[in-house]
Design a protein around this motif. Structure first.
Motif, PDB file in Angstrom:
ATOM      1  N   CYS A  46       0.815  -1.226   0.000  1.00  0.00           N
ATOM      2  CA  CYS A  46       0.000   0.000   0.000  1.00  0.00           C
ATOM      3  C   CYS A  46       0.845   1.270   0.000  1.00  0.00           C
ATOM      4  CB  CYS A  46      -0.928   0.001   1.206  1.00  0.00           C
ATOM      5  SG  CYS A  46      -0.032   0.169   2.771  1.00  0.00           S
ATOM      6  N   THR A  47       2.123   1.176  -0.312  1.00  0.00           N
ATOM      7  CA  THR A  47       3.013   2.326  -0.230  1.00  0.00           C
ATOM      8  C   THR A  47       2.634   3.418  -1.228  1.00  0.00           C
ATOM      9  OG1 THR A  47       4.824   0.914   0.519  1.00  0.00           O
ATOM     10  CG2 THR A  47       5.432   3.075  -0.349  1.00  0.00           C
ATOM     11  N   VAL A  48       2.517   4.626  -0.718  1.00  0.00           N
ATOM     12  CA  VAL A  48       2.327   5.841  -1.505  1.00  0.00           C
ATOM     13  C   VAL A  48       3.291   6.878  -0.941  1.00  0.00           C
ATOM     14  CG1 VAL A  48      -0.106   5.322  -2.002  1.00  0.00           C
ATOM     15  CG2 VAL A  48       0.461   6.766  -0.043  1.00  0.00           C
ATOM     16  N   HIS A  49       3.365   8.030  -1.574  1.00  0.00           N
ATOM     17  CA  HIS A  49       4.201   9.110  -1.054  1.00  0.00           C
ATOM     18  C   HIS A  49       3.316  10.146  -0.384  1.00  0.00           C
ATOM     19  CE1 HIS A  49       7.534   8.373  -4.267  1.00  0.00           C
ATOM     20  NE2 HIS A  49       7.320   7.321  -3.503  1.00  0.00           N
ATOM     21  N   LEU A  50       3.739  10.591   0.770  1.00  0.00           N
ATOM     22  CA  LEU A  50       3.112  11.704   1.474  1.00  0.00           C
ATOM     23  C   LEU A  50       4.165  12.799   1.572  1.00  0.00           C
ATOM     24  CD1 LEU A  50       0.622  12.801   2.961  1.00  0.00           C
ATOM     25  CD2 LEU A  50       1.588  11.859   5.069  1.00  0.00           C
ATOM     26  N   PRO A  94       8.402  -7.728 -12.345  1.00  0.00           N
ATOM     27  CA  PRO A  94       7.202  -8.352 -11.767  1.00  0.00           C
ATOM     28  C   PRO A  94       7.056  -9.823 -12.124  1.00  0.00           C
ATOM     29  CG  PRO A  94       6.623  -6.326 -12.919  1.00  0.00           C
ATOM     30  CD  PRO A  94       8.044  -6.648 -13.267  1.00  0.00           C
ATOM     31  N   GLN A  95       6.578 -10.562 -11.178  1.00  0.00           N
ATOM     32  CA  GLN A  95       6.178 -11.937 -11.453  1.00  0.00           C
ATOM     33  C   GLN A  95       4.659 -11.959 -11.338  1.00  0.00           C
ATOM     34  OE1 GLN A  95       8.755 -15.019 -10.094  1.00  0.00           O
ATOM     35  NE2 GLN A  95       7.079 -16.456  -9.887  1.00  0.00           N
ATOM     36  N   CYS A  96       4.107 -12.017 -10.137  1.00  0.00           N
ATOM     37  CA  CYS A  96       2.648 -11.930 -10.025  1.00  0.00           C
ATOM     38  C   CYS A  96       2.211 -10.472 -10.130  1.00  0.00           C
ATOM     39  CB  CYS A  96       2.140 -12.574  -8.747  1.00  0.00           C
ATOM     40  SG  CYS A  96       2.185 -11.528  -7.271  1.00  0.00           S
ATOM     41  N   GLY A  97       3.069  -9.546  -9.688  1.00  0.00           N
ATOM     42  CA  GLY A  97       2.811  -8.124  -9.826  1.00  0.00           C
ATOM     43  C   GLY A  97       2.088  -7.463  -8.670  1.00  0.00           C
ATOM     44  N   TYR A  98       1.560  -8.231  -7.737  1.00  0.00           N
ATOM     45  CA  TYR A  98       0.722  -7.641  -6.697  1.00  0.00           C
ATOM     46  C   TYR A  98       1.453  -6.587  -5.871  1.00  0.00           C
ATOM     47  CZ  TYR A  98      -3.150  -7.127  -3.530  1.00  0.00           C
ATOM     48  OH  TYR A  98      -4.189  -6.600  -2.818  1.00  0.00           O
ATOM     49  N   CYS A  99       2.667  -6.837  -5.509  1.00  0.00           N
ATOM     50  CA  CYS A  99       3.408  -5.914  -4.637  1.00  0.00           C
ATOM     51  C   CYS A  99       4.084  -4.787  -5.396  1.00  0.00           C
ATOM     52  CB  CYS A  99       4.467  -6.684  -3.854  1.00  0.00           C
ATOM     53  SG  CYS A  99       5.840  -7.280  -4.884  1.00  0.00           S
ATOM     54  N   GLN A 100       4.053  -4.828  -6.702  1.00  0.00           N
ATOM     55  CA  GLN A 100       4.914  -3.957  -7.483  1.00  0.00           C
ATOM     56  C   GLN A 100       4.640  -2.470  -7.353  1.00  0.00           C
ATOM     57  OE1 GLN A 100       7.814  -5.139  -8.910  1.00  0.00           O
ATOM     58  NE2 GLN A 100       7.082  -6.857  -7.687  1.00  0.00           N
ATOM     59  N   SER A 101       3.389  -2.051  -7.192  1.00  0.00           N
ATOM     60  CA  SER A 101       3.167  -0.612  -7.042  1.00  0.00           C
ATOM     61  C   SER A 101       3.841  -0.102  -5.773  1.00  0.00           C
ATOM     62  CB  SER A 101       1.678  -0.271  -7.062  1.00  0.00           C
ATOM     63  OG  SER A 101       0.997  -0.857  -5.987  1.00  0.00           O
ATOM     64  N   GLY A 102       3.772  -0.866  -4.701  1.00  0.00           N
ATOM     65  CA  GLY A 102       4.449  -0.476  -3.472  1.00  0.00           C
ATOM     66  C   GLY A 102       5.958  -0.509  -3.610  1.00  0.00           C
ATOM     67  N   PRO A 117      22.395   4.942  -4.683  1.00  0.00           N
ATOM     68  CA  PRO A 117      22.400   4.085  -3.493  1.00  0.00           C
ATOM     69  C   PRO A 117      23.299   2.862  -3.657  1.00  0.00           C
ATOM     70  CG  PRO A 117      20.437   3.662  -4.779  1.00  0.00           C
ATOM     71  CD  PRO A 117      21.155   4.807  -5.449  1.00  0.00           C
ATOM     72  N   ASP A 118      23.951   2.487  -2.568  1.00  0.00           N
ATOM     73  CA  ASP A 118      24.703   1.233  -2.567  1.00  0.00           C
ATOM     74  C   ASP A 118      23.754   0.117  -2.112  1.00  0.00           C
ATOM     75  OD1 ASP A 118      24.455   1.574   0.196  1.00  0.00           O
ATOM     76  OD2 ASP A 118      26.582   2.012   0.512  1.00  0.00           O
ATOM     77  N   ASP A 119      24.250  -1.104  -2.066  1.00  0.00           N
ATOM     78  CA  ASP A 119      23.410  -2.245  -1.693  1.00  0.00           C
ATOM     79  C   ASP A 119      22.753  -2.054  -0.329  1.00  0.00           C
ATOM     80  OD1 ASP A 119      23.896  -3.561  -4.054  1.00  0.00           O
ATOM     81  OD2 ASP A 119      25.320  -4.998  -3.201  1.00  0.00           O
ATOM     82  N   ALA A 120      23.507  -1.540   0.634  1.00  0.00           N
ATOM     83  CA  ALA A 120      22.959  -1.355   1.984  1.00  0.00           C
ATOM     84  C   ALA A 120      21.829  -0.333   1.981  1.00  0.00           C
ATOM     85  CB  ALA A 120      24.066  -0.928   2.958  1.00  0.00           C
ATOM     86  N   ALA A 121      21.987   0.747   1.227  1.00  0.00           N
ATOM     87  CA  ALA A 121      20.934   1.767   1.156  1.00  0.00           C
ATOM     88  C   ALA A 121      19.685   1.210   0.479  1.00  0.00           C
ATOM     89  CB  ALA A 121      21.441   2.999   0.409  1.00  0.00           C
ATOM     90  N   ILE A 122      19.873   0.403  -0.555  1.00  0.00           N
ATOM     91  CA  ILE A 122      18.732  -0.224  -1.233  1.00  0.00           C
ATOM     92  C   ILE A 122      18.029  -1.171  -0.275  1.00  0.00           C
ATOM     93  CG2 ILE A 122      18.036  -1.796  -3.083  1.00  0.00           C
ATOM     94  CD1 ILE A 122      20.343  -0.569  -4.766  1.00  0.00           C
ATOM     95  N   ASP A 123      18.798  -1.993   0.419  1.00  0.00           N
ATOM     96  CA  ASP A 123      18.202  -2.937   1.370  1.00  0.00           C
ATOM     97  C   ASP A 123      17.407  -2.207   2.448  1.00  0.00           C
ATOM     98  OD1 ASP A 123      19.339  -5.046  -0.035  1.00  0.00           O
ATOM     99  OD2 ASP A 123      21.004  -5.318   1.385  1.00  0.00           O
ATOM    100  N   THR A 124      17.959  -1.125   2.956  1.00  0.00           N
ATOM    101  CA  THR A 124      17.275  -0.366   4.003  1.00  0.00           C
ATOM    102  C   THR A 124      15.993   0.264   3.476  1.00  0.00           C
ATOM    103  OG1 THR A 124      19.344   0.081   5.165  1.00  0.00           O
ATOM    104  CG2 THR A 124      17.506   1.576   5.615  1.00  0.00           C
ATOM    105  N   ASN A 129       9.030  -3.962   2.188  1.00  0.00           N
ATOM    106  CA  ASN A 129       8.274  -4.224   0.961  1.00  0.00           C
ATOM    107  C   ASN A 129       8.480  -5.701   0.652  1.00  0.00           C
ATOM    108  OD1 ASN A 129       8.960  -1.132   0.510  1.00  0.00           O
ATOM    109  ND2 ASN A 129       7.188  -1.671  -0.736  1.00  0.00           N
ATOM    110  N   ILE A 130       7.455  -6.474   0.900  1.00  0.00           N
ATOM    111  CA  ILE A 130       7.554  -7.922   0.755  1.00  0.00           C
ATOM    112  C   ILE A 130       7.085  -8.357  -0.624  1.00  0.00           C
ATOM    113  CG2 ILE A 130       6.691 -10.130   1.626  1.00  0.00           C
ATOM    114  CD1 ILE A 130       6.445  -8.727   4.383  1.00  0.00           C
ATOM    115  N   CYS A 131       7.860  -9.241  -1.228  1.00  0.00           N
ATOM    116  CA  CYS A 131       7.510  -9.834  -2.510  1.00  0.00           C
ATOM    117  C   CYS A 131       7.439 -11.342  -2.289  1.00  0.00           C
ATOM    118  CB  CYS A 131       8.556  -9.500  -3.572  1.00  0.00           C
ATOM    119  SG  CYS A 131       8.258 -10.324  -5.151  1.00  0.00           S
ATOM    120  N   ARG A 132       6.240 -11.877  -2.318  1.00  0.00           N
ATOM    121  CA  ARG A 132       6.078 -13.312  -2.077  1.00  0.00           C
ATOM    122  C   ARG A 132       6.685 -14.153  -3.200  1.00  0.00           C
ATOM    123  NH1 ARG A 132       0.490 -15.059   0.323  1.00  0.00           N
ATOM    124  NH2 ARG A 132       1.750 -16.920   0.511  1.00  0.00           N
TER     125      ARG A 132
END
Length: 166
Positions: A46-50, A94-102, A117-124, A129-132
């Protein structure tokens, strides 16, 4: 009546101030790109920008967004010209795509705050954001690619502007 800016348009919503933003977006404003996942701000669907920062709209009450700017996935270019959108396509994320907008909204916010960003910044930034389907390696590769393309476009823009000033 709660007034806010949604994807650069002033919106007024007549709803309970405690209603989560997600439900106002989906049920009242027909903005269905933002997905319901868990309802407790743990999955990121459900991620959006505020005001430019990523938030979980499933737990954000309408009362908290009054007078603020909200950007949803529908607020990104419809021609997929944003570097993140293009990288998602190029890397077949995307695979199933459900999480992709978030995922995309979190990645856009990351590159807005940290264009290299480096890997650590991307991970953080992408944590929460979970992708099943487990597309995390493609997501990370797409973010790195988008950062490179964004930097190349900026360099081109700066070079073009310098040339025009001469």
């Amino acid at each position: 009546m709660i007034s806010f800016t949604l994807n650069d348009k002033t919106i007024k919503v007549d709803a309970d101030p405690s209603m989560p933003l997600l439900w106002a977006l989906r049920d009242l404003l027909d903005m269905t790109g933002t997905k319901f996942g868990c309802g407790i701000a743990q999955c990121g669907a459900c991620t959006v920008h505020l005001d430019g920062s990523p938030i979980r709209s499933c737990v954000m009450p309408l009362s908290a967004i009054a007078g603020k700017n909200v950007t949803t996935i529908e607020g990104l270019p419809s021609d997929a010209s944003h570097p993140i959108q293009q990288a998602w396509i190029d890397h077949n994320v995307p695979q199933c795509g459900y999480c992709q907008s978030g995922q995309i909204m979190s990645a856009v916010a990351l590159l807005s705050d940290n264009p290299n960003p480096d890997d650590a910044a991307i991970d953080t930034a992408m944590q929460g954001n979970i992708c099943r389907c487990g597309t995390y390696p493609r997501i990370k590769a797409a973010i790195k690619d988008a950062a490179k393309k964004q930097a190349a476009n900026l360099d081109f823009s700066l070079a073009k502007n310098v040339g025009e000033e001469a």
